[in-house]
Structures are given as structure tokens and as C-alpha cells.
Design a protein around this motif. Structure first.
Motif, PDB file in Angstrom:
ATOM      1  N   GLU A 124      18.035  15.373 -25.062  1.00 17.33           N
ATOM      2  CA  GLU A 124      17.756  15.365 -23.633  1.00 17.33           C
ATOM      3  C   GLU A 124      18.945  14.891 -22.799  1.00 17.33           C
ATOM      4  N   PRO A 125      19.645  13.793 -23.169  1.00 17.94           N
ATOM      5  CA  PRO A 125      20.817  13.413 -22.358  1.00 17.94           C
ATOM      6  C   PRO A 125      21.878  14.500 -22.287  1.00 17.94           C
ATOM      7  N   ALA A 126      22.091  15.231 -23.396  1.00 18.02           N
ATOM      8  CA  ALA A 126      23.089  16.304 -23.369  1.00 18.02           C
ATOM      9  C   ALA A 126      22.680  17.405 -22.399  1.00 18.02           C
ATOM     10  N   ARG A 127      21.403  17.779 -22.400  1.00 17.55           N
ATOM     11  CA  ARG A 127      20.935  18.802 -21.463  1.00 17.55           C
ATOM     12  C   ARG A 127      21.036  18.307 -20.027  1.00 17.55           C
ATOM     13  N   THR A 128      20.723  17.010 -19.840  1.00 13.35           N
ATOM     14  CA  THR A 128      20.819  16.461 -18.490  1.00 13.35           C
ATOM     15  C   THR A 128      22.260  16.469 -17.999  1.00 13.35           C
ATOM     16  N   ARG A 129      23.192  16.092 -18.887  1.00 12.45           N
ATOM     17  CA  ARG A 129      24.606  16.111 -18.499  1.00 12.45           C
ATOM     18  C   ARG A 129      25.073  17.524 -18.187  1.00 12.45           C
ATOM     19  N   ALA A 130      24.654  18.498 -19.002  1.00 12.73           N
ATOM     20  CA  ALA A 130      25.044  19.887 -18.740  1.00 12.73           C
ATOM     21  C   ALA A 130      24.482  20.369 -17.411  1.00 12.73           C
ATOM     22  N   HIS A 131      23.217  20.005 -17.140  1.00 15.22           N
ATOM     23  CA  HIS A 131      22.601  20.404 -15.873  1.00 15.22           C
ATOM     24  C   HIS A 131      23.321  19.767 -14.686  1.00 15.22           C
ATOM     25  N   ASN A 132      23.632  18.477 -14.802  1.00 14.87           N
ATOM     26  CA  ASN A 132      24.335  17.799 -13.714  1.00 14.87           C
ATOM     27  C   ASN A 132      25.730  18.377 -13.515  1.00 14.87           C
ATOM     28  N   THR A 133      26.377  18.757 -14.610  1.00 13.33           N
ATOM     29  CA  THR A 133      27.707  19.369 -14.493  1.00 13.33           C
ATOM     30  C   THR A 133      27.644  20.694 -13.752  1.00 13.33           C
ATOM     31  N   LEU A 134      26.654  21.514 -14.092  1.00 15.84           N
ATOM     32  CA  LEU A 134      26.499  22.801 -13.411  1.00 15.84           C
ATOM     33  C   LEU A 134      26.175  22.609 -11.934  1.00 15.84           C
ATOM     34  N   VAL A 135      25.301  21.639 -11.638  1.00 17.95           N
ATOM     35  CA  VAL A 135      24.965  21.369 -10.237  1.00 17.95           C
ATOM     36  C   VAL A 135      26.199  20.916  -9.469  1.00 17.95           C
ATOM     37  N   GLY A 136      27.016  20.063 -10.099  1.00 22.27           N
ATOM     38  CA  GLY A 136      28.240  19.621  -9.443  1.00 22.27           C
ATOM     39  C   GLY A 136      29.213  20.758  -9.198  1.00 22.27           C
ATOM     40  N   GLN A 137      29.329  21.670 -10.174  1.00 18.57           N
ATOM     41  CA  GLN A 137      30.213  22.817  -9.988  1.00 18.57           C
ATOM     42  C   GLN A 137      29.738  23.713  -8.848  1.00 18.57           C
ATOM     43  N   VAL A 138      28.428  23.928  -8.772  1.00 17.99           N
ATOM     44  CA  VAL A 138      27.897  24.759  -7.679  1.00 17.99           C
ATOM     45  C   VAL A 138      28.160  24.104  -6.332  1.00 17.99           C
ATOM     46  N   GLN A 139      27.952  22.795  -6.244  1.00 17.86           N
ATOM     47  CA  GLN A 139      28.194  22.103  -4.982  1.00 17.86           C
ATOM     48  C   GLN A 139      29.671  22.131  -4.603  1.00 17.86           C
ATOM     49  N   ASP A 140      30.560  21.979  -5.599  1.00 19.26           N
ATOM     50  CA  ASP A 140      32.000  22.041  -5.312  1.00 19.26           C
ATOM     51  C   ASP A 140      32.406  23.426  -4.831  1.00 19.26           C
ATOM     52  N   ARG A 150      30.475  25.597  -3.397  1.00 21.69           N
ATOM     53  CA  ARG A 150      29.900  25.803  -2.072  1.00 21.69           C
ATOM     54  C   ARG A 150      30.745  25.110  -1.007  1.00 21.69           C
ATOM     55  N   LYS A 151      31.189  23.888  -1.308  1.00 16.77           N
ATOM     56  CA  LYS A 151      32.036  23.170  -0.367  1.00 16.77           C
ATOM     57  C   LYS A 151      33.369  23.885  -0.175  1.00 16.77           C
ATOM     58  N   SER A 152      33.930  24.395  -1.284  1.00 15.68           N
ATOM     59  CA  SER A 152      35.194  25.133  -1.181  1.00 15.68           C
ATOM     60  C   SER A 152      35.023  26.400  -0.364  1.00 15.68           C
ATOM     61  N   ASN A 153      33.926  27.116  -0.576  1.00 19.69           N
ATOM     62  CA  ASN A 153      33.681  28.332   0.205  1.00 19.69           C
ATOM     63  C   ASN A 153      33.529  28.022   1.689  1.00 19.69           C
ATOM     64  N   THR A 154      32.864  26.915   1.999  1.00 15.85           N
ATOM     65  CA  THR A 154      32.709  26.532   3.405  1.00 15.85           C
ATOM     66  C   THR A 154      34.057  26.207   4.041  1.00 15.85           C
ATOM     67  N   GLU A 155      34.896  25.487   3.308  1.00 17.96           N
ATOM     68  CA  GLU A 155      36.222  25.166   3.839  1.00 17.96           C
ATOM     69  C   GLU A 155      37.062  26.426   4.037  1.00 17.96           C
ATOM     70  N   LEU A 156      37.001  27.343   3.074  1.00 16.92           N
ATOM     71  CA  LEU A 156      37.758  28.587   3.212  1.00 16.92           C
ATOM     72  C   LEU A 156      37.246  29.424   4.377  1.00 16.92           C
ATOM     73  N   GLN A 157      35.921  29.433   4.572  1.00 17.64           N
ATOM     74  CA  GLN A 157      35.363  30.188   5.691  1.00 17.64           C
ATOM     75  C   GLN A 157      35.797  29.584   7.019  1.00 17.64           C
ATOM     76  N   ASP A 158      35.806  28.252   7.099  1.00 20.27           N
ATOM     77  CA  ASP A 158      36.268  27.600   8.325  1.00 20.27           C
ATOM     78  C   ASP A 158      37.740  27.914   8.589  1.00 20.27           C
ATOM     79  N   ARG A 159      38.547  27.920   7.542  1.00 19.52           N
ATOM     80  CA  ARG A 159      39.967  28.246   7.719  1.00 19.52           C
ATOM     81  C   ARG A 159      40.139  29.696   8.157  1.00 19.52           C
ATOM     82  N   ALA A 160      39.340  30.596   7.569  1.00 22.82           N
ATOM     83  CA  ALA A 160      39.419  32.001   7.974  1.00 22.82           C
ATOM     84  C   ALA A 160      39.034  32.178   9.438  1.00 22.82           C
TER      85      ALA A 160
END
Length: 287
Positions: free
Chosen positions: A72-88, A90-100
Motif C-alpha cells: 500500500e505505501p508503494a501504491r500511495t507513493r506512486a499515486h502521489n508522484t503522478l498527482v504531483g507530475q500532473v499538477q506541475d 498544469r502549472k507549467s502549461n498555465t505559465e506558458l499560456q500566460d507568456r503566450a
């Protein structure tokens, strides 16, 4: 003279009520009464085998539970890693859109300085028509929302008849264009000549961006745009969906509303504007 009479045999139900006990149970009871059953040693061996079997099953269940809890901890870590990547991302896309957007505004300012007023005004009109620039005006707002979701009592599957489909949004947009709309946005996503409205599972994508119910379709156009849409084919179709499946449909007039520019406009074909050169007629002495 001999007479042959009919022979009646008891049916299954009658026999079942007369002798409800299976014959095998009766034979086993008789053998036990005669002392022919398993002896004490056989009964002890049987009980021992059952105990060993139950202990083995218990050990296997405990091992499976501990393995599940260890993973269970390994699955939780993998899930949290994926969530963090999606949020990063999304934040990068927002910054790029603002720059555009900032660069687009800077380009528009430099272009206005280099070109004349008439040319800039014509470019702004073209950008507004193609969706590259925000527009402001009056028009109509069409609201579509999913109806109540029911479950098939036999199969347990969800029935999607009351959900808004991508074809419904396509129908609404095309009907608004036909009624004279000059600019349309679905849940804030501006439509252009290359826009797509597609279904992806239970989600609807407008230019690959997800939109959810309720769907707000805002169109700028003539003053009677809302009435024309409601009384047209699309409006009657949605009213029928309301009666049949309980979907939500409404139209209203809007004033002084702004539609943002499209985030992406992918040009497929471009042609340079070549000024026409006056044709020179051959001189009289020429060949």
C-alpha cells in the motif's frame, strides 16, 4: 373377459411430501445405529485434517493481508508522484499560456506602431471574426445540462440517454451559426473555423479541453438570436429531450458580454496577398 385398468403411480411432489428425507440420510442413520460408522480413530484423523486445513487457510489469509498492507505505501507513493507530475504540468502549461498571451499583446502593440490606423482596424476586425481577438456585444445564451442518471435494474448499467452528447453541442453551435451568430464560446472556450467538439468516454472535449455540465453556450449576434434558436429545429429538438429524458434546456438574451480569444488557432492553409499589377498593353510599334 378381462379388463385392464389404469395404473396410477405417485408423482414427484406427492412422494417428496411423504418422504422428505433423502434416502442416503436414512441409510447413514441405519449404519450408525448398527455401529458401522467410522471409528474413533477415523473421526480423530478427520478432525485433525480439518484443523490443519483451517490453520493453513488462516496463515494464507494473514500473509495475503500483510503483503497487501506492505504494497500500500508503494501504491500511495506512486499515486502521489503522478498527482504531483500532473499538477506541475498544469502549472507549467498555465505559465506558458500566460507568456503566450503577453507576447501576443506585445506583437499587437508593435504592429499597431508600424502599420497605419486603417490597416490595424482591418486586422482587428479579421482577428475578431476568426477568434484571435476578444469580442464584446449582445446575443444569446443557451444552457444545456444533464438529466437524472438512472440505472438498469437488470444489468446494473448506467443509462446515458439523459446526458448531453457532443452531437448536441455540435447541433447547438451549428444552429447558432445559421441564425447569424458572429462569435460563439462553450463554457468559455471560443470556437473558431478549426474547432472540434468530440466525445471522449463520458467527457466532452472542445478543442481538446474538457467541458462539463451544465454547458453554457454564449453567442454574439442579432437581437432576436435567442428567439430564433428556441423556435428553430435545434430548440424544438432540445425541448423534446427535456420532455423525454428530463434534460435541462434554457435560452436567454445577453447584453454587453465579452468572449475571450481562442487559446489556440491552428492554421492549415495560408496564402499571401499579392497586389494585382496593372497589365501593360503592347505598344503600337511593338511585335
Amino acid at each position: 373377459m378381462t379388463t385392464t385398468g389404469r395404473t396410477f403411480t405417485p408423482d414427484f411432489l406427492t412422494e417428496l411430501f411423504r418422504n422428505p428425507l433423502d434416502p442416503g440420510y436414512a441409510d447413514a442413520a441405519e449404519r450408525k445405529a448398527r455401529g458401522e460408522g467410522p471409528g474413533p480413530s477415523e473421526r480423530t484423523a478427520y478432525r485433525s485434517l480439518m484443523a490443519v486445513t483451517l490453520v493453513a487457510l488462516g496463515v494464507l489469509l494473514v500473509m495475503a493481508y500483510r503483503q497487501t498492507m506492505a504494497d500500500e505505501p508503494a501504491r500511495t507513493r506512486a499515486h502521489n508522484t503522478l498527482v504531483g507530475q500532473v499538477q506541475d504540468r498544469r502549472k507549467s502549461n498555465t505559465e506558458l499560456q500566460d507568456r503566450a498571451d503577453s507576447l501576443r499583446s506585445e506583437v499587437a502593440t508593435l504592429r499597431a506602431k508600424q502599420l497605419g490606423g486603417a490597416t490595424v482596424a482591418r486586422l482587428r476586425d479579421l482577428e475578431a471574426a476568426t477568434g484571435l481577438a476578444p469580442v464584446r456585444g449582445s446575443g444569446a445564451k443557451v444552457k444545456l445540462a444533464d438529466g437524472p442518471t438512472t440505472i438498469n435494474p437488470v444489468t446494473g448499467e448506467r443509462r446515458t440517454e439523459a446526458q448531453v452528447k457532443d452531437t448536441d453541442l455540435q447541433l447547438a453551435a451549428n444552429a447558432l451559426w445559421s441564425a447569424g451568430a458572429e462569435a460563439i464560446a462553450i463554457n468559455g472556450e471560443r470556437l473558431t473555423a478549426t474547432s472540434t467538439i468530440r466525445q471522449a468516454g463520458e467527457a466532452i472535449l472542445v478543442d481538446f479541453r474538457p467541458v462539463t455540465s451544465p454547458y453554457q453556450i454564449v453567442a454574439l449576434g442579432p437581437d432576436d438570436l435567442s428567439d430564433d434558436f428556441r423556435n428553430g429545429y435545434a430548440g424544438r429538438f432540445f425541448q423534446e429531450l427535456v420532455k423525454r429524458y428530463g434534460m435541462s434546456f434554457d435560452t436567454a438574451d445577453v447584453d454587453n458580454v465579452t468572449l475571450d480569444a481562442a487559446t489556440e488557432l491552428k492554421l492549415r492553409v495560408t496564402k499571401p496577398i499579392v497586389p494585382a499589377t496593372p497589365s501593360s498593353s503592347p505598344s503600337e510599334g511593338g511585335r
